[in-house]
Design a protein around this motif. Sequence first.
Motif, mmCIF file in Angstrom:
data_model
loop_
_atom_site.group_PDB
_atom_site.id
_atom_site.type_symbol
_atom_site.label_atom_id
_atom_site.label_comp_id
_atom_site.label_asym_id
_atom_site.label_seq_id
_atom_site.Cartn_x
_atom_site.Cartn_y
_atom_site.Cartn_z
ATOM 1 N N ALA A 40 0.853 -1.183 0.000
ATOM 2 C CA ALA A 40 0.000 0.000 0.000
ATOM 3 C C ALA A 40 0.890 1.234 0.000
ATOM 4 C CB ALA A 40 -0.910 0.014 1.218
ATOM 5 N N ILE A 41 0.501 2.213 -0.784
ATOM 6 C CA ILE A 41 1.229 3.484 -0.822
ATOM 7 C C ILE A 41 0.221 4.580 -0.505
ATOM 8 C CG2 ILE A 41 2.543 5.094 -2.237
ATOM 9 C CD1 ILE A 41 3.421 2.693 -3.935
ATOM 10 N N PHE A 42 0.560 5.420 0.464
ATOM 11 C CA PHE A 42 -0.304 6.561 0.747
ATOM 12 C C PHE A 42 0.536 7.810 0.930
ATOM 13 C CE2 PHE A 42 0.304 4.321 4.775
ATOM 14 C CZ PHE A 42 0.597 5.332 5.677
ATOM 15 N N LEU A 43 -0.109 8.959 0.797
ATOM 16 C CA LEU A 43 0.566 10.245 0.886
ATOM 17 C C LEU A 43 0.273 10.896 2.222
ATOM 18 C CD1 LEU A 43 -0.336 11.687 -2.634
ATOM 19 C CD2 LEU A 43 1.652 10.357 -1.988
ATOM 20 N N VAL A 44 1.304 11.548 2.765
ATOM 21 C CA VAL A 44 1.177 12.284 4.023
ATOM 22 C C VAL A 44 1.636 13.711 3.760
ATOM 23 C CG1 VAL A 44 1.956 12.424 6.418
ATOM 24 C CG2 VAL A 44 1.620 10.200 5.364
ATOM 25 N N ASP A 45 0.948 14.668 4.329
ATOM 26 C CA ASP A 45 1.281 16.080 4.162
ATOM 27 C C ASP A 45 2.756 16.333 4.477
ATOM 28 O OD1 ASP A 45 1.439 18.872 4.192
ATOM 29 O OD2 ASP A 45 -0.351 19.131 5.419
ATOM 30 N N ALA A 46 3.455 16.959 3.555
ATOM 31 C CA ALA A 46 4.896 17.204 3.706
ATOM 32 C C ALA A 46 5.212 18.211 4.805
ATOM 33 C CB ALA A 46 5.486 17.682 2.378
ATOM 34 N N THR A 47 4.231 18.989 5.253
ATOM 35 C CA THR A 47 4.486 20.008 6.271
ATOM 36 C C THR A 47 4.377 19.465 7.700
ATOM 37 O OG1 THR A 47 2.178 20.738 6.300
ATOM 38 C CG2 THR A 47 3.669 21.846 4.749
ATOM 39 N N LEU A 48 3.981 18.193 7.854
ATOM 40 C CA LEU A 48 3.858 17.618 9.195
ATOM 41 C C LEU A 48 5.223 17.347 9.806
ATOM 42 C CD1 LEU A 48 0.997 14.984 8.736
ATOM 43 C CD2 LEU A 48 0.826 17.285 9.675
ATOM 44 N N ALA A 49 5.308 17.449 11.112
ATOM 45 C CA ALA A 49 6.543 17.121 11.848
ATOM 46 C C ALA A 49 6.739 15.605 11.850
ATOM 47 C CB ALA A 49 6.450 17.643 13.278
ATOM 48 N N GLU A 50 7.955 15.172 12.131
ATOM 49 C CA GLU A 50 8.298 13.746 12.119
ATOM 50 C C GLU A 50 7.401 12.919 13.045
ATOM 51 O OE1 GLU A 50 10.453 12.032 10.190
ATOM 52 O OE2 GLU A 50 10.828 13.899 9.114
ATOM 53 N N ASP A 51 7.123 13.428 14.245
ATOM 54 C CA ASP A 51 6.287 12.669 15.173
ATOM 55 C C ASP A 51 4.847 12.574 14.675
ATOM 56 O OD1 ASP A 51 6.090 15.439 15.689
ATOM 57 O OD2 ASP A 51 5.349 15.078 17.718
ATOM 58 N N GLN A 52 4.377 13.593 13.965
ATOM 59 C CA GLN A 52 3.033 13.550 13.396
ATOM 60 C C GLN A 52 2.956 12.538 12.252
ATOM 61 O OE1 GLN A 52 2.879 17.813 12.606
ATOM 62 N NE2 GLN A 52 1.105 17.961 13.955
ATOM 63 N N VAL A 53 4.006 12.480 11.444
ATOM 64 C CA VAL A 53 4.059 11.498 10.357
ATOM 65 C C VAL A 53 4.046 10.090 10.949
ATOM 66 C CG1 VAL A 53 5.475 10.564 8.482
ATOM 67 C CG2 VAL A 53 5.259 13.036 8.758
ATOM 68 N N LYS A 54 4.827 9.879 12.006
ATOM 69 C CA LYS A 54 4.858 8.574 12.663
ATOM 70 C C LYS A 54 3.476 8.204 13.199
ATOM 71 C CE LYS A 54 7.287 5.825 16.126
ATOM 72 N NZ LYS A 54 6.504 4.697 15.740
ATOM 73 N N GLY A 55 2.756 9.179 13.725
ATOM 74 C CA GLY A 55 1.406 8.926 14.216
ATOM 75 C C GLY A 55 0.460 8.468 13.111
ATOM 76 N N VAL A 56 0.565 9.084 11.951
ATOM 77 C CA VAL A 56 -0.269 8.692 10.808
ATOM 78 C C VAL A 56 0.094 7.278 10.359
ATOM 79 C CG1 VAL A 56 -0.802 9.189 8.392
ATOM 80 C CG2 VAL A 56 -0.630 11.062 10.027
ATOM 81 N N VAL A 57 1.381 6.999 10.258
ATOM 82 C CA VAL A 57 1.840 5.671 9.838
ATOM 83 C C VAL A 57 1.381 4.619 10.847
ATOM 84 C CG1 VAL A 57 3.877 4.233 9.446
ATOM 85 C CG2 VAL A 57 3.786 6.554 8.509
ATOM 86 N N ASP A 58 1.514 4.904 12.136
ATOM 87 C CA ASP A 58 1.077 3.970 13.181
ATOM 88 C C ASP A 58 -0.423 3.698 13.091
ATOM 89 O OD1 ASP A 58 3.660 3.785 14.105
ATOM 90 O OD2 ASP A 58 3.340 5.117 15.833
ATOM 91 N N LYS A 59 -1.196 4.716 12.771
ATOM 92 C CA LYS A 59 -2.644 4.566 12.644
ATOM 93 C C LYS A 59 -2.984 3.528 11.570
ATOM 94 C CE LYS A 59 -6.747 7.148 11.220
ATOM 95 N NZ LYS A 59 -7.264 8.478 10.842
ATOM 96 N N TYR A 60 -2.363 3.644 10.409
ATOM 97 C CA TYR A 60 -2.708 2.750 9.303
ATOM 98 C C TYR A 60 -2.057 1.374 9.411
ATOM 99 C CZ TYR A 60 -5.175 6.637 7.358
ATOM 100 O OH TYR A 60 -6.066 7.658 7.191
ATOM 101 N N THR A 61 -0.868 1.291 9.961
ATOM 102 C CA THR A 61 -0.284 -0.037 10.170
ATOM 103 C C THR A 61 -1.035 -0.772 11.283
ATOM 104 O OG1 THR A 61 1.434 0.879 11.620
ATOM 105 C CG2 THR A 61 2.009 0.551 9.300
ATOM 106 N N GLY A 62 -1.580 -0.021 12.235
ATOM 107 C CA GLY A 62 -2.395 -0.617 13.294
ATOM 108 C C GLY A 62 -3.660 -1.248 12.747
ATOM 109 N N ILE A 63 -4.256 -0.635 11.744
ATOM 110 C CA ILE A 63 -5.449 -1.213 11.107
ATOM 111 C C ILE A 63 -5.109 -2.567 10.499
ATOM 112 C CG2 ILE A 63 -7.064 -0.940 9.182
ATOM 113 C CD1 ILE A 63 -6.949 2.111 9.750
#
Length: 65
Positions: A7-30
Amino acid sequence: MANAYEAIFLVDATLAEDQVKGVVDKYTGIVTRNGGEVVDVDIWDPRRTAFEVKGRREARYVVVN
């Protein structure tokens, strides 16, 4: 033999590293909560998208296997 998916998804480039990790954790958790196994996660540096998405021209691509 188990099926392998990517799966490939896009994350807003302006987010901080910890916010990006939170998004990734959300979808890998699913995936893991529904019996899947996440083998690899690759987060790319911000790059220009082929077209504008929600008013943005840059995003981080996240590849999940």
